[in-house]
Scaffold this motif. Structure first.
Motif, PDB file in Angstrom:
ATOM      1  N   ALA A 154       0.825  -1.180  -0.041  1.00 60.85           N
ATOM      2  CA  ALA A 154      -0.050   0.039  -0.041  1.00 60.85           C
ATOM      3  C   ALA A 154       0.852   1.205   0.014  1.00 60.85           C
ATOM      4  O   ALA A 154       0.480   2.198  -0.619  1.00 60.85           O
ATOM      5  CB  ALA A 154      -0.799  -0.023   1.371  1.00 60.85           C
ATOM      6  N   ALA A 155       1.748   1.241   0.722  1.00 60.63           N
ATOM      7  CA  ALA A 155       2.881   2.451   0.876  1.00 60.63           C
ATOM      8  C   ALA A 155       3.429   2.680  -0.534  1.00 60.63           C
ATOM      9  O   ALA A 155       3.645   3.782  -1.027  1.00 60.63           O
ATOM     10  CB  ALA A 155       3.799   2.152   1.849  1.00 60.63           C
ATOM     11  N   ALA A 156       4.011   1.723  -1.161  1.00 61.88           N
ATOM     12  CA  ALA A 156       4.562   1.533  -2.484  1.00 61.88           C
ATOM     13  C   ALA A 156       3.506   2.069  -3.724  1.00 61.88           C
ATOM     14  O   ALA A 156       3.915   2.828  -4.607  1.00 61.88           O
ATOM     15  CB  ALA A 156       5.189   0.267  -2.745  1.00 61.88           C
ATOM     16  N   ALA A 157       2.333   1.841  -3.398  1.00 60.42           N
ATOM     17  CA  ALA A 157       1.331   2.109  -4.379  1.00 60.42           C
ATOM     18  C   ALA A 157       0.707   3.648  -4.326  1.00 60.42           C
ATOM     19  O   ALA A 157       0.526   4.193  -5.121  1.00 60.42           O
ATOM     20  CB  ALA A 157       0.038   1.145  -4.161  1.00 60.42           C
ATOM     21  N   ALA A 158       1.197   4.011  -3.212  1.00 59.87           N
ATOM     22  CA  ALA A 158       0.588   5.431  -2.709  1.00 59.87           C
ATOM     23  C   ALA A 158       1.715   6.438  -3.078  1.00 59.87           C
ATOM     24  O   ALA A 158       1.485   7.509  -3.115  1.00 59.87           O
ATOM     25  CB  ALA A 158       0.137   5.533  -1.438  1.00 59.87           C
ATOM     26  N   ASP A 159       2.927   5.882  -3.324  1.00 59.51           N
ATOM     27  CA  ASP A 159       4.180   6.879  -3.320  1.00 59.51           C
ATOM     28  C   ASP A 159       4.372   7.400  -4.602  1.00 59.51           C
ATOM     29  O   ASP A 159       4.661   6.339  -5.614  1.00 59.51           O
ATOM     30  CB  ASP A 159       5.227   6.141  -2.901  1.00 59.51           C
ATOM     31  CG  ASP A 159       6.690   6.877  -2.617  1.00 59.51           C
ATOM     32  OD1 ASP A 159       6.809   7.952  -3.364  1.00 59.51           O
ATOM     33  OD2 ASP A 159       7.573   6.495  -1.925  1.00 59.51           O
ATOM     34  N   GLU A 160       4.092   8.374  -5.204  1.00 55.52           N
ATOM     35  CA  GLU A 160       4.185   8.947  -6.449  1.00 55.52           C
ATOM     36  C   GLU A 160       5.663   8.883  -6.918  1.00 55.52           C
ATOM     37  O   GLU A 160       5.843   8.699  -8.184  1.00 55.52           O
ATOM     38  CB  GLU A 160       3.849  10.276  -6.566  1.00 55.52           C
ATOM     39  CG  GLU A 160       2.379  10.402  -6.461  1.00 55.52           C
ATOM     40  CD  GLU A 160       1.771  11.829  -6.532  1.00 55.52           C
ATOM     41  OE1 GLU A 160       2.809  12.824  -6.909  1.00 55.52           O
ATOM     42  OE2 GLU A 160       0.695  12.128  -6.281  1.00 55.52           O
ATOM     43  N   ASP A 161       6.687   8.555  -6.105  1.00 54.61           N
ATOM     44  CA  ASP A 161       8.100   8.444  -6.391  1.00 54.61           C
ATOM     45  C   ASP A 161       8.517   6.976  -6.960  1.00 54.61           C
ATOM     46  O   ASP A 161       9.519   6.661  -7.307  1.00 54.61           O
ATOM     47  CB  ASP A 161       9.205   8.790  -5.448  1.00 54.61           C
ATOM     48  CG  ASP A 161       9.017  10.475  -5.239  1.00 54.61           C
ATOM     49  OD1 ASP A 161       8.851  11.126  -6.224  1.00 54.61           O
ATOM     50  OD2 ASP A 161       9.339  11.003  -4.031  1.00 54.61           O
ATOM     51  N   VAL A 162       7.349   6.037  -6.647  1.00 58.79           N
ATOM     52  CA  VAL A 162       7.818   4.654  -6.931  1.00 58.79           C
ATOM     53  C   VAL A 162       6.931   4.129  -8.292  1.00 58.79           C
ATOM     54  O   VAL A 162       5.695   4.564  -8.236  1.00 58.79           O
ATOM     55  CB  VAL A 162       7.224   3.832  -5.736  1.00 58.79           C
ATOM     56  CG1 VAL A 162       7.104   2.142  -6.052  1.00 58.79           C
ATOM     57  CG2 VAL A 162       7.977   3.891  -4.668  1.00 58.79           C
ATOM     58  N   LYS A 163       7.798   3.577  -9.112  1.00 61.59           N
ATOM     59  CA  LYS A 163       7.076   3.115 -10.497  1.00 61.59           C
ATOM     60  C   LYS A 163       7.192   1.720 -10.474  1.00 61.59           C
ATOM     61  O   LYS A 163       6.307   1.195 -11.081  1.00 61.59           O
ATOM     62  CB  LYS A 163       7.857   3.875 -11.576  1.00 61.59           C
ATOM     63  CG  LYS A 163       7.179   3.632 -12.799  1.00 61.59           C
ATOM     64  CD  LYS A 163       8.024   4.425 -14.137  1.00 61.59           C
ATOM     65  CE  LYS A 163       7.167   4.274 -15.309  1.00 61.59           C
ATOM     66  NZ  LYS A 163       7.960   5.060 -16.410  1.00 61.59           N
ATOM     67  N   VAL A 164       8.031   0.995  -9.978  1.00 62.35           N
ATOM     68  CA  VAL A 164       7.994  -0.475  -9.935  1.00 62.35           C
ATOM     69  C   VAL A 164       8.447  -0.885  -8.540  1.00 62.35           C
ATOM     70  O   VAL A 164       8.979  -0.397  -7.900  1.00 62.35           O
ATOM     71  CB  VAL A 164       9.317  -0.674 -10.854  1.00 62.35           C
ATOM     72  CG1 VAL A 164       9.553  -2.330 -11.092  1.00 62.35           C
ATOM     73  CG2 VAL A 164       9.141  -0.484 -12.418  1.00 62.35           C
ATOM     74  N   ILE A 165       7.946  -2.136  -8.384  1.00 65.06           N
ATOM     75  CA  ILE A 165       8.248  -2.870  -7.007  1.00 65.06           C
ATOM     76  C   ILE A 165       8.856  -4.276  -7.057  1.00 65.06           C
ATOM     77  O   ILE A 165       8.551  -4.908  -7.994  1.00 65.06           O
ATOM     78  CB  ILE A 165       6.915  -3.132  -6.206  1.00 65.06           C
ATOM     79  CG1 ILE A 165       6.081  -1.820  -6.111  1.00 65.06           C
ATOM     80  CG2 ILE A 165       7.078  -3.668  -4.970  1.00 65.06           C
ATOM     81  CD1 ILE A 165       4.680  -1.896  -5.780  1.00 65.06           C
TER      82      ILE A 165
END
Length: 259
Positions: free
Chosen positions: A41-52
């Motif tokens: 959820a944190a990665a999904a909400a982070d606009e600086d994250v594009k790939v996990i």
């Protein structure tokens, strides 16, 4: 956000979620599932994250359910087990439907629920030494949740073989069956996954990745006529998106575009 069973870091638009119970072979329990949901959820909400990227510390990627956890489940009521099962269901569903690409970096065995995590990732790269499979039937359990995703991914016939026999298979066979993306030598896998993730970050539109992933997950549920109508609507909507305008302009002007 503080995690106790995971490591979470973001660098160069890539969020890395690392299962961190090496002494337990990164086995899943209620707390681990809850932390995974929070991390994604944190990665999904982070606009600086594009790939996990999802990986594990230690010798195993994930050995499935924790033994202490399995013993506790024996004491639960049906209602308690249903609530617990729905937590894992939500985790699988959230990874599968996440707007961002999720890559599994598998450097050890992935068994039962651990193989379920690999199944719902968009791309998966696995070392040759790793074994994968769904062993639930061997302990009187059922691979219920993963079956929904596995049949979609590799087809009914191959899914029956894996789920009914409960056998572990080599990474090479998993690749042939379409369960994983590719087998990569252990000495090269970190660099390979980083290269793939960086390429997605720099060479693909974030909106296009999101829409394409959603389309793949949706179209299988629709009759062909409805699927084509849905695809045409997405096609038209995407043409008006700013990413498409930038991409076409760069292509026509022979300019290299970095997303």
């Amino acid at each position: 956000m503080k995690f106790f069973l995971l490591q979470y870091e973001v660098a160069f638009r890539i969020a890395t979620i690392t299962l961190n119970r090496p002494d337990k072979r990164n086995a899943l329990n209620g707390a681990m599932v809850a932390e995974l949901r929070q991390a994604f959820a944190a990665a999904a909400a982070d606009e600086d994250v594009k790939v996990i990227v999802l990986k594990g510390n230690g010798e195993a990627f994930c050995a499935g359910a924790d033994l202490d956890y399995l013993q506790q489940l024996q004491q639960n009521t049906y209602e308690e087990n249903l609530a617990d099962s729905k937590e894992l269901m939500q985790l699988f569903k959230e990874i599968y439907q996440l707007d961002k690409v999720v890559i599994a970096q598998v450097e050890g065995h992935a068994v039962a629920g651990g193989c379920g995590l690999v199944t719902v990732c968009d791309l998966s790269y696995v070392v040759p030494e790793a074994m994968l499979g769904y062993t639930e039937v061997k302990i009187g359990f059922v691979p219920a949740l993963v079956a929904v995703f596995l049949v979609r991914k590799i087809g009914e016939g191959r899914a029956r073989e894996l789920l009914l026999t409960g056998r572990l298979v080599t990474a090479e066979k998993a690749a042939r069956d379409g369960l994983i993306t590719a087998v990569v030598p252990a000495a090269e896998i970190t660099a390979h996954v980083a290269k793939v993730a960086t390429s997605l970050c720099n060479e693909a539109s974030g909106n296009s990745l999101k829409v394409t992933k959603k389309l793949i997950g949706t179209v299988l549920d629709l009759p062909m006529k409805n699927g084509l109508e849905h695809a045409a609507e997405l096609n038209a909507a995407t043409r008006g998106h700013e990413d498409c305008k930038r991409g076409i302009a760069a292509f026509l002007n022979k300019e290299k575009l970095v997303w």
